[in-house]
Design a protein around this motif. Structure first.
Motif, PDB file in Angstrom:
ATOM      1  N   THR A  41      85.303 -16.090  61.117  1.00  0.00           N
ATOM      2  CA  THR A  41      84.235 -15.795  60.313  1.00  0.00           C
ATOM      3  C   THR A  41      82.835 -15.986  60.998  1.00  0.00           C
ATOM      4  N   LEU A  42      82.651 -16.632  61.919  1.00  0.00           N
ATOM      5  CA  LEU A  42      81.718 -16.922  62.766  1.00  0.00           C
ATOM      6  C   LEU A  42      81.585 -15.446  63.657  1.00  0.00           C
ATOM      7  N   VAL A  43      82.651 -14.759  63.916  1.00  0.00           N
ATOM      8  CA  VAL A  43      82.178 -13.401  64.680  1.00  0.00           C
ATOM      9  C   VAL A  43      81.743 -12.216  63.622  1.00  0.00           C
ATOM     10  N   ILE A  44      82.305 -12.420  62.342  1.00  0.00           N
ATOM     11  CA  ILE A  44      82.003 -11.800  61.271  1.00  0.00           C
ATOM     12  C   ILE A  44      80.443 -11.753  61.143  1.00  0.00           C
ATOM     13  N   TYR A  45      79.859 -13.011  61.040  1.00  0.00           N
ATOM     14  CA  TYR A  45      78.658 -13.065  60.648  1.00  0.00           C
ATOM     15  C   TYR A  45      77.548 -12.605  62.046  1.00  0.00           C
ATOM     16  N   SER A  46      78.134 -13.075  63.228  1.00  0.00           N
ATOM     17  CA  SER A  46      77.369 -12.577  64.348  1.00  0.00           C
ATOM     18  C   SER A  46      77.273 -11.028  64.397  1.00  0.00           C
ATOM     19  N   LYS A  47      78.296 -10.285  63.998  1.00  0.00           N
ATOM     20  CA  LYS A  47      78.032  -8.710  63.710  1.00  0.00           C
ATOM     21  C   LYS A  47      77.336  -8.433  62.698  1.00  0.00           C
ATOM     22  N   LEU A  48      77.326  -9.010  61.548  1.00  0.00           N
ATOM     23  CA  LEU A  48      76.614  -8.757  60.265  1.00  0.00           C
ATOM     24  C   LEU A  48      75.176  -8.952  61.073  1.00  0.00           C
ATOM     25  N   TYR A  49      74.603 -10.025  61.593  1.00  0.00           N
ATOM     26  CA  TYR A  49      73.376 -10.368  62.005  1.00  0.00           C
ATOM     27  C   TYR A  49      72.869  -9.461  62.998  1.00  0.00           C
ATOM     28  N   TYR A  50      73.931  -8.938  63.877  1.00  0.00           N
ATOM     29  CA  TYR A  50      73.398  -8.028  65.034  1.00  0.00           C
ATOM     30  C   TYR A  50      73.422  -6.591  64.386  1.00  0.00           C
ATOM     31  N   GLU A  51      74.008  -6.328  63.512  1.00  0.00           N
ATOM     32  CA  GLU A  51      73.772  -4.770  62.950  1.00  0.00           C
ATOM     33  C   GLU A  51      73.079  -4.772  61.836  1.00  0.00           C
TER      34      GLU A  51
END
Length: 758
Positions: free
Chosen positions: A319-329
């Motif tokens: 879930t932390l990975v998902i939020y990192s990608k959401l923030y990144y993209e």
């Protein structure tokens, strides 16, 4: 003249024989005298040359050696003239040599200008020049997707030439001893073209983010979880995460079908950087979570004081990975700060930064990912100036770490250089406090005891497995002098020399390639020998032990150590151990002399834009004046590249290849002045002149020997004639004794008759 005055035969018997005997004795005396003269002349020539050679060697020692004793060569018209006068006048002054050793090139240049206002070009030189060429990645978006990188070489903005800096290194805490000198050193850099500094060093290029590579290299398992640790916690706040959304993300992974109450709230309480939640501890909590997930031995984690099983912990990490990608993209077509690139261009893995920041000439560029572990500006430290205070502080910290068994590749003490003996002149015996280089096999050379105690001293003795049983001893020239030719009366010079590489932290062997002549002042020339770094020298410098494939799994399991260069191609060196595990790779420019089992594995074939290196532009060479051992030309080149970390456990950048991408290559040059070459030419002519007296004595001795040989031939001839005459008389006497008396009387009558007729 009447008959009475005519010459008459000698009146006493045997007079002729006496004359012949005296002549023979005279010739014998002349023969002995000539042989003795020949021996005396030859011996005198040998002793004369030996005496003159020792005298000239002593003069040469005054020029190349630095002792800790006073001498009369420092006498001048004033007490301080030896320090402020021309170097030519006080070249043999030991105090002047000691002071010049502590001066930087800039200080030496300023002093030379002050003493030679009208002949600067002949006597003065600014010093060491460091020339940089940078590499710019033109297709970062393709590299992120696993395609081949395209790079171009970047130099000055106006003409594409090299970016040139003056490197001025100054020694301090200097102590001259009977044979060696101990010193510390700091260097500062000055750009050669101040009028175009802003345009040249302000150019922006796209390159690998060394900060991220450092953070990954110091993470558990060298995986890239540092990215979701930083961007994941940042994304929770920026994307306004709620308990509902995070619970949906965790349930949607289907790794766990039973969740406790308020698990979404626990997640936010543990990982949200909001002031009401984890705040400054959010990243630390996320880091603990990911390291637990990557460790297969861990079965549970604690989130907001509650225990969760392994699958639930994995769901939270994802879930932390998902939020990192959401923030990144979320930046879409905008650049991701502070990288200057969009997410499709691999912002974070790559960075668009100014050349001056990358080299360290300026403060460096920001990287929020690595700043979590290493709060600092990111630079390559290739042209970073330092102060005496900084070096002293680093040396004290390094010494403390070394005593505690902690790997610190920085300075741990003073360097030691041979300065007052011809044998191994100019060679290191210690480098920044190290007698042996153990950084590239730290676990093998300095393992700790079971209780964490330091059991191996910093200077050894080391355990048998250290560096494969052959600890790497510090040696090799600092780059100013090598062992002179006149260190003994033996003819010839060394076919190879060792130069200590500060980047590789080890000696490198250079082989002799040719004898050349360099022009000096007044039409004179200096005979020098040129040395070059070849494949053999690169192979000898490799730290390669236990490199067989059978040991690879053992090394990964911690059973034994392998050489740091085992996994690199010949001609390439792994520098990560000496650079806080940033995967830097050393080679010659454009991977010159790198050898691969097949062409597909060669790093140049995995890049687009590098030319095949040929010619002197890529070769490492030094030129040595043999009599003094002085290095009169130095052309040192090296390329620093970086290998992209890849791992099957990575979370973020997962498609790129483990390619080696060059960052920059550098060319160090330092040449002797025309006045120095003229002095060396004079020294050479002096040593050549030593043979004049020797040759004259030997020639005269040879002439005497030839004359003795001629007299000896005359003696042999006279002796042979005398022997023949004696044999003839003996035969006649024997024949006369054998004739009967009657025949003898008749023969005597015939002789008398013949005499009357005459």
């Amino acid at each position: 003249m009447d008959d009475d005055d005519e010459l008459k035969p000698l009146s006493w018997p045997g007079a002729q024989r006496v004359i012949q005997r005296n002549a023979t004795l005279l010739k014998a005396v002349v023969l002995v005298a000539l042989v003795c003269i020949s021996i005396v002349l030859s011996t005198s020539g040998i002793y004369l040359r030996s005496w003159e050679l020792q005298f000239k060697i002593q003069e040469l020692k005054d020029y190349i050696l630095i002792s800790n004793q006073p001498d009369s060569a420092c006498n001048g018209n004033t007490d301080q003239e030896w320090s402020l006068g021309t170097i030519e006048q006080f070249r043999g002054c030991e105090a002047r040599q000691r002071e010049d050793f502590t001066r930087s090139d800039k200080e030496m240049y300023d002093r030379c200008i002050a003493t030679h206002p009208y002949e600067r070009k002949k006597f003065c030189q600014r010093g060491k020049e460091v020339r940089f060429y940078m590499f710019n990645i033109t297709n970062p978006q393709d590299v992120v997707e696993g395609l081949t990188p395209r790079i171009i070489e970047v130099g000055r903005k106006i003409d594409g030439g090299p970016l040139i800096f003056y490197e001025d290194c100054k020694t301090f805490d200097t102590e001259f001893r009977a044979r060696e000198v101990d010193f510390s050193e700091y260097c500062y850099y000055t750009y050669k073209f101040p009028s175009t500094e802003g345009a040249d060093l302000g150019q922006e290029i796209i390159t690998v983010n060394a900060g991220l590579m450092e953070a990954v290299g110091n993470s558990y398992g060298k995986a890239d979880y540092i990215i979701p640790v930083v961007w994941g916690t940042e994304g929770i706040e920026k994307m306004n995460a709620t308990t509902t959304t995070v619970e949906e993300y965790m349930r949607g992974q289907l790794l766990s079908f039973s969740w406790p109450n308020n698990f979404g709230a626990d997640f936010l309480k543990e990982f949200s950087p909001d002031l009401a939640n984890a705040w400054v501890k959010a990243k630390d909590n996320a880091k603990v979570l990911f390291e637990m997930v990557l460790d297969p031995q861990q079965t549970h984690c604690r989130i907001n004081t509650k225990q969760y099983d392994r699958n639930q912990c994995i769901s939270m990490a994802n879930t932390l990975v998902i939020y990192s990608k959401l923030y990144y993209e979320s930046f879409q077509t905008y650049n991701v700060p502070p990288y200057g690139l969009t997410y499709k261009q691999g912002a974070g893995l790559f960075v668009k930064a100014k050349i001056g920041d990358l080299l360290g000439y300026y403060s460096g560029h920001d990287d929020p990912i690595s700043a979590y572990l290493f709060p600092k500006k990111v630079t390559w430290n290739a042209a970073r100036s330092k102060t005496q205070v900084e070096v002293t502080a680093a040396m004290r910290a390094g010494y403390a770490d070394s005593q505690n068994g902690i790997l610190n590749p920085g300075p741990v003490g003073r360097s030691t250089l041979i300065s007052n003996t011809i044998e191994d002149l100019g060679s290191y015996t210690k480098y920044t406090g190290r007698s042996y280089i153990t950084e590239f096999d730290w676990q093998g050379c300095r393992p700790k005891g079971p209780d964490g105690s330091v059991v191996v001293p910093a200077d050894g003795p080391y355990p048998p497995q250290c560096n494969g049983g052959d600890p790497l001893k510090v040696k090799g020239s600092r780059g100013h002098f090598v062992k002179p030719k006149v260190w003994s009366l033996q003819p010839g010079v060394e076919d190879s020399i060792e130069i200590f590489s500060k980047t590789l932290m080890r000696p490198v062997v250079y082989k002799s390639v040719e004898d050349v002549e360099l022009p000096a002042d007044s039409g004179d020339v200096v005979s020098v020998k040129r040395y070059e770094l070849h494949e053999h020298g690169l192979k000898q410098a490799r730290i390669a032990f236990n490199c067989e494939s059978v040991y690879q799994s053992m090394a990964s399991s911690g059973v034994l150590n392998r050489g740091s260069d085992c996994d690199e191609l010949e001609g390439m060196f792994d520098l990560s151990a000496a650079n806080n595990f940033i995967p830097f790779v050393w080679s010659l420019p454009h991977f010159y002399l790198v050898q691969a089992p097949d062409s597909t594995q060669h790093p140049r074939n995995n890049l687009v834009g590098l030319v095949t290196p040929t010619g002197p532009r890529y070769r490492n060479m030094v030129t040595v004046e043999q009599e003094s051992g002085r290095i009169v030309e130095s052309m040192m080149k090296e390329q620093i590249s970086i290998r992209l970390y890849t791992d099957s456990r990575n979370y973020f950048f997962t498609k790129h290849k483990p390619v080696v991408i060059p960052l920059y290559w550098v060319h160090d040059t330092k040449n002797a002045t025309a006045a120095e070459l003229q002095l060396l030419s004079t020294i050479q002519n002096t040593f050549r002149g030593l043979n004049a007296g020797f040759i004259a004595c030997v020639v005269c001795g040879g002439i005497s020997l030839m004359a003795a040989l001629f007299v000896g031939m005359l003696l042999y001839r006279d002796n042979s004639l005398q022997t023949v005459d004696e044999k003839r008389k003996k035969i006649q006497a024997e024949l006369a004794a054998a004739i009967p008396p009657d025949e003898k009387e008749e023969r005597d009558d015939e002789v008398d008759e013949n005499a009357d007729l005459m």
